[in-house]
Design a protein around this motif. Sequence first.
Motif, PDB file in Angstrom:
ATOM      1  N   ASP A   1       7.070   1.151   5.371  1.00 25.64           N
ATOM      2  CA  ASP A   1       6.327   1.390   6.606  1.00 25.64           C
ATOM      3  C   ASP A   1       4.956   1.968   6.281  1.00 25.64           C
ATOM      4  O   ASP A   1       4.720   3.171   6.383  1.00 25.64           O
ATOM      5  CB  ASP A   1       7.121   2.320   7.535  1.00 25.64           C
ATOM      6  N   ASN A   2       4.058   1.092   5.870  1.00 22.83           N
ATOM      7  CA  ASN A   2       2.715   1.518   5.482  1.00 22.83           C
ATOM      8  C   ASN A   2       1.784   1.572   6.687  1.00 22.83           C
ATOM      9  O   ASN A   2       1.936   0.817   7.647  1.00 22.83           O
ATOM     10  CB  ASN A   2       2.147   0.541   4.449  1.00 22.83           C
ATOM     11  N   ASN A   3       0.804   2.469   6.618  1.00 26.59           N
ATOM     12  CA  ASN A   3      -0.166   2.647   7.695  1.00 26.59           C
ATOM     13  C   ASN A   3      -0.961   1.361   7.887  1.00 26.59           C
ATOM     14  O   ASN A   3      -1.621   0.885   6.959  1.00 26.59           O
ATOM     15  CB  ASN A   3      -1.107   3.798   7.332  1.00 26.59           C
ATOM     16  N   PRO A   4      -0.923   0.769   9.080  1.00 24.75           N
ATOM     17  CA  PRO A   4      -1.682  -0.477   9.305  1.00 24.75           C
ATOM     18  C   PRO A   4      -3.170  -0.333   9.022  1.00 24.75           C
ATOM     19  O   PRO A   4      -3.823  -1.306   8.634  1.00 24.75           O
ATOM     20  CB  PRO A   4      -1.428  -0.778  10.792  1.00 24.75           C
TER      21      PRO A   4
ATOM     22  N   ALA B   1       4.828   7.183  10.930  1.00 23.67           N
ATOM     23  CA  ALA B   1       5.792   6.626   9.984  1.00 23.67           C
ATOM     24  C   ALA B   1       7.212   6.786  10.506  1.00 23.67           C
ATOM     25  O   ALA B   1       7.618   7.871  10.927  1.00 23.67           O
ATOM     26  CB  ALA B   1       5.655   7.302   8.621  1.00 23.67           C
ATOM     27  N   GLY B   2       7.955   5.673  10.513  1.00 25.21           N
ATOM     28  CA  GLY B   2       9.359   5.708  10.899  1.00 25.21           C
ATOM     29  C   GLY B   2       9.610   5.664  12.389  1.00 25.21           C
ATOM     30  O   GLY B   2      10.767   5.622  12.816  1.00 25.21           O
ATOM     31  N   VAL B   3       8.575   5.648  13.199  1.00 26.16           N
ATOM     32  CA  VAL B   3       8.724   5.604  14.653  1.00 26.16           C
ATOM     33  C   VAL B   3       8.203   4.258  15.138  1.00 26.16           C
ATOM     34  O   VAL B   3       7.027   3.932  14.930  1.00 26.16           O
ATOM     35  CB  VAL B   3       7.965   6.756  15.341  1.00 26.16           C
TER      36      VAL B   3
ATOM     37  N   ALA C   1       0.857  -1.183   0.000  1.00 27.06           N
ATOM     38  CA  ALA C   1       0.000   0.000   0.000  1.00 27.06           C
ATOM     39  C   ALA C   1       0.886   1.222   0.000  1.00 27.06           C
ATOM     40  O   ALA C   1       2.044   1.160   0.381  1.00 27.06           O
ATOM     41  CB  ALA C   1      -0.915   0.003   1.219  1.00 27.06           C
ATOM     42  N   SER C   2       0.345   2.320  -0.443  1.00 32.80           N
ATOM     43  CA  SER C   2       1.152   3.537  -0.513  1.00 32.80           C
ATOM     44  C   SER C   2       1.448   4.064   0.878  1.00 32.80           C
ATOM     45  O   SER C   2       0.668   3.872   1.813  1.00 32.80           O
ATOM     46  CB  SER C   2       0.421   4.595  -1.333  1.00 32.80           C
ATOM     47  N   LEU C   3       2.564   4.741   0.997  1.00 35.45           N
ATOM     48  CA  LEU C   3       2.994   5.284   2.280  1.00 35.45           C
ATOM     49  C   LEU C   3       2.186   6.522   2.608  1.00 35.45           C
ATOM     50  O   LEU C   3       2.099   7.451   1.815  1.00 35.45           O
ATOM     51  CB  LEU C   3       4.479   5.640   2.225  1.00 35.45           C
ATOM     52  N   SER C   4       1.568   6.532   3.781  1.00 38.21           N
ATOM     53  CA  SER C   4       0.812   7.697   4.213  1.00 38.21           C
ATOM     54  C   SER C   4       1.692   8.622   5.022  1.00 38.21           C
ATOM     55  O   SER C   4       2.766   8.244   5.487  1.00 38.21           O
ATOM     56  CB  SER C   4      -0.393   7.264   5.061  1.00 38.21           C
ATOM     57  N   GLY C   5       1.229   9.815   5.227  1.00 39.54           N
ATOM     58  CA  GLY C   5       1.997  10.772   6.014  1.00 39.54           C
ATOM     59  C   GLY C   5       1.897  10.476   7.486  1.00 39.54           C
ATOM     60  O   GLY C   5       1.277   9.512   7.910  1.00 39.54           O
ATOM     61  N   CYS C   6       2.532  11.305   8.290  1.00 42.14           N
ATOM     62  CA  CYS C   6       2.516  11.110   9.737  1.00 42.14           C
ATOM     63  C   CYS C   6       1.088  11.178  10.243  1.00 42.14           C
ATOM     64  O   CYS C   6       0.242  11.868   9.718  1.00 42.14           O
ATOM     65  CB  CYS C   6       3.358  12.175  10.427  1.00 42.14           C
ATOM     66  N   GLY C   7       0.845  10.468  11.301  1.00 42.73           N
ATOM     67  CA  GLY C   7      -0.490  10.445  11.861  1.00 42.73           C
ATOM     68  C   GLY C   7      -0.789   9.066  12.356  1.00 42.73           C
ATOM     69  O   GLY C   7      -0.126   8.117  11.975  1.00 42.73           O
ATOM     70  N   GLY C   8      -1.780   8.931  13.152  1.00 43.29           N
ATOM     71  CA  GLY C   8      -2.046   7.663  13.794  1.00 43.29           C
ATOM     72  C   GLY C   8      -3.258   6.979  13.252  1.00 43.29           C
ATOM     73  O   GLY C   8      -4.220   7.612  12.873  1.00 43.29           O
ATOM     74  N   GLY C   9      -3.194   5.651  13.223  1.00 43.61           N
ATOM     75  CA  GLY C   9      -4.370   4.853  12.922  1.00 43.61           C
ATOM     76  C   GLY C   9      -5.085   4.579  14.214  1.00 43.61           C
ATOM     77  O   GLY C   9      -4.480   4.255  15.224  1.00 43.61           O
ATOM     78  N   GLY C  10      -6.376   4.692  14.190  1.00 40.20           N
ATOM     79  CA  GLY C  10      -7.137   4.409  15.389  1.00 40.20           C
ATOM     80  C   GLY C  10      -7.549   2.972  15.476  1.00 40.20           C
ATOM     81  O   GLY C  10      -8.283   2.606  16.382  1.00 40.20           O
TER      82      GLY C  10
END
Length: 536
Positions: free
Chosen positions: A103-106, A44-46, A18-27
Amino acid sequence: MFNNNKLALAIFLAVSGASLSGCGGGGGSSSNNNTTSSEPTWTAGVFEPSSEFKDQCALPRTGNDPYNNNQPYPDTAGSEFTEKMWLRSWSDETYLWYDEIEDNNPDNFSSVAAYFDQLKTFERTDSGAYKDQFHFTRPTEEYFQESQSGVVSGYGINWAFISNVPPRELRVAYLEDDSPAANVGLQRGDTILMVDDISIDTNTQQGVNILNEALFGPTAGDSHNFVIRSNDGTEKSFTLVAGNIAQTPVQNVDTLTTENGTKVGYMQFNSFLSIAQPELISAVNKFKANNIDELVIDLRYNGGGLLALSSQLAYMVAGPANTSDYFYYQTIENDKQPKSDPYPFIDFEIDYSNFEATNTSLPDLNLSTVYILSTDNTCSASEALINGLKGIDTEVVLIGGKTCGKPYGFTPTHNCATTYYSIQLTGVNYKGFGEYSDGLVPSPSPQFAADVKGCELDDDFNHQLGDNDEALLSAALYHIENNTCPIVVESSSAKQPSFTSQAIQETGLPLTIKQPLYKNNMDLTRPLPAKEGNNE
């Protein structure tokens, strides 16, 4: 000698982005009523330590674990998102090529399984094949059932696809002893024509699903009707009822005598499962008693298993005179993990039920040459055996096909009722060689590092394994007497198994063998204690 205190014992030693999303959290889009009070967030990256998410499950198990001394399951209430976050951190910590994972957003993945599928490298080898073809999962209960007892559900048939797309050719490779299939008279080479009145050549999605389930996914008690064609052309029909099948890793142990009087030990070895240890010891003792001159190990369907058992077998072949002061296998992990000590040639029996060394020494044959029969199903711990012996200049003569190409291993890791296999190590032999990701290749005149002296031949389904006239064994016997490969006239109908995506796209819907996936293992677990009284 090598210190056994840090010897790692093996329990077992086989896809979308999947495409890499910007910083931010998945709920955690897939939450339920059992979620934790506050969901983690993805940045991302953390990466937080995987221990912060371990055993936090969307569907936590209750009660006690029969495979862990009846202790309570470790599961706590979590969500699919916490399971994904554990996988993300665990992969970053342990995956051999962790820096090649995107590191794709889960939250961009519909399930935990879909998220895990892409937590790997998509780089390719020199041949164009994917570098990581061994990324998979299985239910944890199934893992323990097989690893502790060698029991699997099915008919006792081990299949071989000559073609898995129409016109399909699916044949019996070998049978487990005293299994439903063996008891109704099936034999190696039998060809499946129809299952439950559905032709093996059906090309509808419904038909393919039914065939896949009946052939490769039966559970104990399932009953299906089969029509097969034997090698002599006779068609037969019968009903098979699946059961819980105890695997027989070592079969057809025999001592053959060539026309020139050479005594040749032969054994079919199907899997490096812990239950194979006493069977291998018995076979070696039989060969010693028969005073064999040469040894043929049939690994053509051995997809791997215990690295420790692979080391034990290597020792039993070569003996102390050829293994003393050498190591068998040096594991290499990613740069986040400490370097481990070399894996020695193990010269003692192991209590695999408790992961303990014993003071019982292994028998040995003290051979300087071994013949190994191979196909592209010869994988992982089987390849480690070939490479490990070559590392100490034991001559390996490889007869058959190119091996599968898996110089990698992993520690099967359990989380929330699923066992995950993700490549965590590679390894090299005593000479420092371990790059055979495109397979070890039998060659009369080896030129490249992954070439092994031997003869390249197609598998022979028209003879039973262990039959002197079977093509691979016959070639080994010929090579033993003549130190050269036999001249083989290739049949125009001879075909090798084909699994290429191109063939699938051009020809139709594929059937999928599920069983071999989890045999391609070379897994390391907890350290093996030193033998009592051994402080070296």
